[in-house]
Write an enzyme that holds these catalytic residues in place. Structure first.
Site, PDB file in Angstrom:
ATOM      1  N   TRP A  32      15.841  34.459  20.284  1.00 42.09           N
ATOM      2  CA  TRP A  32      16.903  34.562  19.270  1.00 42.09           C
ATOM      3  C   TRP A  32      17.399  33.236  19.371  1.00 42.09           C
ATOM      4  O   TRP A  32      17.840  32.314  20.227  1.00 42.09           O
ATOM      5  CB  TRP A  32      17.868  35.662  19.651  1.00 42.09           C
ATOM      6  N   ASN A  33      17.927  32.910  18.043  1.00 41.59           N
ATOM      7  CA  ASN A  33      18.542  31.509  17.837  1.00 41.59           C
ATOM      8  C   ASN A  33      19.726  31.097  18.527  1.00 41.59           C
ATOM      9  O   ASN A  33      19.701  30.177  19.057  1.00 41.59           O
ATOM     10  CB  ASN A  33      18.807  31.471  16.228  1.00 41.59           C
ATOM     11  N   TRP A  34      21.002  31.816  18.383  1.00 41.78           N
ATOM     12  CA  TRP A  34      22.218  31.392  19.049  1.00 41.78           C
ATOM     13  C   TRP A  34      22.212  31.595  20.341  1.00 41.78           C
ATOM     14  O   TRP A  34      22.696  30.996  21.170  1.00 41.78           O
ATOM     15  CB  TRP A  34      23.501  31.744  18.220  1.00 41.78           C
ATOM     16  N   GLY A 158      25.798  37.261  13.525  1.00 37.73           N
ATOM     17  CA  GLY A 158      25.781  37.530  14.831  1.00 37.73           C
ATOM     18  C   GLY A 158      26.617  38.771  15.298  1.00 37.73           C
ATOM     19  O   GLY A 158      26.393  39.256  16.226  1.00 37.73           O
ATOM     20  N   ASP A 160      26.758  41.938  13.958  1.00 35.95           N
ATOM     21  CA  ASP A 160      26.117  43.003  13.247  1.00 35.95           C
ATOM     22  C   ASP A 160      26.848  43.903  12.521  1.00 35.95           C
ATOM     23  O   ASP A 160      26.756  44.232  11.552  1.00 35.95           O
ATOM     24  CB  ASP A 160      24.949  43.627  14.259  1.00 35.95           C
ATOM     25  N   ARG A 193      25.384  51.180  19.941  1.00 39.27           N
ATOM     26  CA  ARG A 193      24.662  50.258  18.963  1.00 39.27           C
ATOM     27  C   ARG A 193      25.288  50.637  17.586  1.00 39.27           C
ATOM     28  O   ARG A 193      25.865  51.540  17.563  1.00 39.27           O
ATOM     29  CB  ARG A 193      23.142  50.884  19.187  1.00 39.27           C
ATOM     30  N   TYR A 346      29.155  48.033  20.469  1.00 38.58           N
ATOM     31  CA  TYR A 346      28.519  46.673  19.949  1.00 38.58           C
ATOM     32  C   TYR A 346      29.636  45.808  19.451  1.00 38.58           C
ATOM     33  O   TYR A 346      30.678  45.283  20.198  1.00 38.58           O
ATOM     34  CB  TYR A 346      27.638  46.966  18.916  1.00 38.58           C
ATOM     35  N   GLU A 390      25.530  42.948  28.206  1.00 35.42           N
ATOM     36  CA  GLU A 390      25.334  42.325  27.160  1.00 35.42           C
ATOM     37  C   GLU A 390      26.947  42.069  26.590  1.00 35.42           C
ATOM     38  O   GLU A 390      27.330  41.006  26.174  1.00 35.42           O
ATOM     39  CB  GLU A 390      24.611  43.207  26.255  1.00 35.42           C
TER      40      GLU A 390
HETATM   41  C1  DGY Z   1      19.561  43.091  16.847  1.00 33.75           C
HETATM   42  O1  DGY Z   1      18.314  43.733  16.308  1.00 33.75           O
HETATM   43  O2  DGY Z   1      20.434  44.107  17.323  1.00 33.75           O
HETATM   44  C2  DGY Z   1      19.954  42.073  16.324  1.00 33.75           C
HETATM   45  O3  DGY Z   1      21.602  41.906  16.723  1.00 33.75           O
HETATM   46  C3  DGY Z   1      19.570  41.425  15.060  1.00 33.75           C
HETATM   47  O4  DGY Z   1      19.628  39.916  15.215  1.00 33.75           O
END
Ligand code: DGY
Length: 418
Positions: A32-34, A158, A160, A193, A346, A390
């Protein structure tokens, strides 16, 4: 060495999949990028070669137009949805089709400085990748030259399922061509989530942009979600400052001037998003033309890249302290006490170590060492009590989401060093 420092390094080692680091096993089985940019800064503290490698593997996913996608699918895995067949992109290593906050150049400067000048040869191609991506941001995501960059998908921010997107996302239909077959809720408690309805809208956006062949101009025209965002613009501006610094170091004078002009544009645009009545900065919904007033952490992130007048910095800090009152862990990603605040879900309330890292840097830049130290201690205590989760429930301190998380480990290494 303190046992938690040891554990942080062990997590980064165990999430290594061959020069790149997965955020955590199974829930996020790709690069994942960041996440990778934060991880590279963690590695820079003790293994510069590995730090460079992390960024080099990320740059392998860069598209010809300059975008660095939010996921690079280096190897197949069936524990994540949506995988490459949903994205339908055409890069030679499969990737997603959207991007993520540009922490890359911020990391590159730190890695370069940790390495010393002998490694210019290794920095140069990464600097060029960062510059190409920087140009992409201003061209593809701010075609009107406002100085604020827009995101076309909540995953690009980022954050979401942040309450910041509730109004803009509600306009996106829940219909999808792609069957939504979530895997995340098989790994993590569904209460932590995004909701199923959010996922339907997320996938509707993916289908819409895949139908544009991932062409930025067509996406811009068709996007049912388009938010000019202050958190991402603030990160882009900090990345721009670091990129400009690297350009000068590398003797790229014209490029340094080009980057400086973009920085000046974003600085002015960000400042214009200050709302004294809210004591926060606000994003703009480009479809309705309205301010995004939902109270989230994004409103404070411009601390990272603006040198604010005392009055503004004081008001921001006053607001941050008001949100923090009585919490076990700061800083919450949504203002506590309001209806959309969900302390375990989240981006709707939990405290995240990497957000704290950005806020701490921003508070220091703006001469607010006491609150910076409070955030640093709170993050360290949360991790030492609950492990490298996380994110953390700000009310109870409980570690939530995925465990053995790479960017939490990198943040711990970085915050312990200060
Ligand atoms: C996810 O799948 O939960 C990610 O945050 C999407 O990049």
């Amino acid at each position: 060495m303190n046992k938690h420092l040891d554990e942080a390094r062990r997590i980064l080692a165990s999430n290594d999949r061959g020069g790149y680091t997965v955020p955590t096993d199974r829930l996020y089985p790709f690069q994942w990028n960041w996440d990778s940019a934060f991880v590279a800064m963690g590695f820079a503290l003790y293994d510069v070669d590995r730090a460079y490698r992390e960024l080099e593997r990320l740059a392998e996913g860069q598209w010809a137009d300059g975008m660095i996608p939010h996921i690079i699918f280096h190897q197949p895995s069936d524990t994540y949805f949506p995988g490459p067949s949903v994205w339908r992109t055409r890069h030679s290593i499969p990737t997603s089709g959207i991007t993520q906050p540009p922490v890359f150049a911020i990391a590159l400067r730190k890695v370069h400085e940790a390495a010393g000048s002998i490694t210019e040869a290794r920095t140069l191609p990464l600097y060029e990748a960062a510059l190409k991506w920087h140009r992409w941001w201003y061209c593809a995501r701010d075609p009107e030259g406002t100085g604020l960059v827009a995101l076309l998908h909540p995953w690009e921010t980022g954050s979401d399922n942040s309450p910041a997107w509730d109004i803009a996302l509600a306009r996106v239909p829940t219909t999808t061509e792609t069957a939504v077959a979530r895997k995340d809720t098989g790994h993590v408690n569904a209460e932590m989530r995004p909701r199923d309805e959010d996922y339907k809208r997320f996938i509707h956006l993916v289908d819409t942009y895949a139908a544009c062949g991932w062409d930025p101009a067509q996406q811009w025209e068709k996007a049912p979600f388009k938010v000019a965002e202050v958190q991402t613009t603030a990160i882009l501006l900090k990345a721009g400052e670091d990129l400009e610094h690297l350009a000068r170091r590398l003797g790229r004078k014209d490029e340094a001037a080009e980057i400086a002009a973009l920085n000046a544009r974003s600085r002015k645009a960000l400042l214009a998003q200050w709302r004294p009545a809210l004591s926060r900065f606000v994003s703009r919904d480009l479809i309705s033309g309205e301010d995004v007033e939902a109270p989230t952490q994004a409103g404070f992130i411009p601390l990272l890249s603006l040198d604010l007048e005392e009055e503004i910095a004081g008001a921001l800090v006053g607001e941050m302290k008001a949100w923090s009152k009585g919490l076990k862990v700061v800083f919450p990603t949504t203002k506590p006490g309001i209806e959309s605040f969900e302390p375990k879900r989240y981006w709707r309330g939990p405290a995240w170590a990497i957000i704290n890292w950005l806020l701490i840097d921003g508070l220091k830049r703006n001469r607010q060492p006491d609150l910076a130290e409070e955030l640093r201690k709170s993050t360290i205590d949360a991790i030492e009590t609950e492990g490298f989760a996380e994110y953390f429930d700000p009310m109870t301190g409980e570690g939530c989401g995925g465990l053995g998380f790479s960017w939490t480990a990198a943040a711990y290494l970085w915050l312990m060093r200060q």
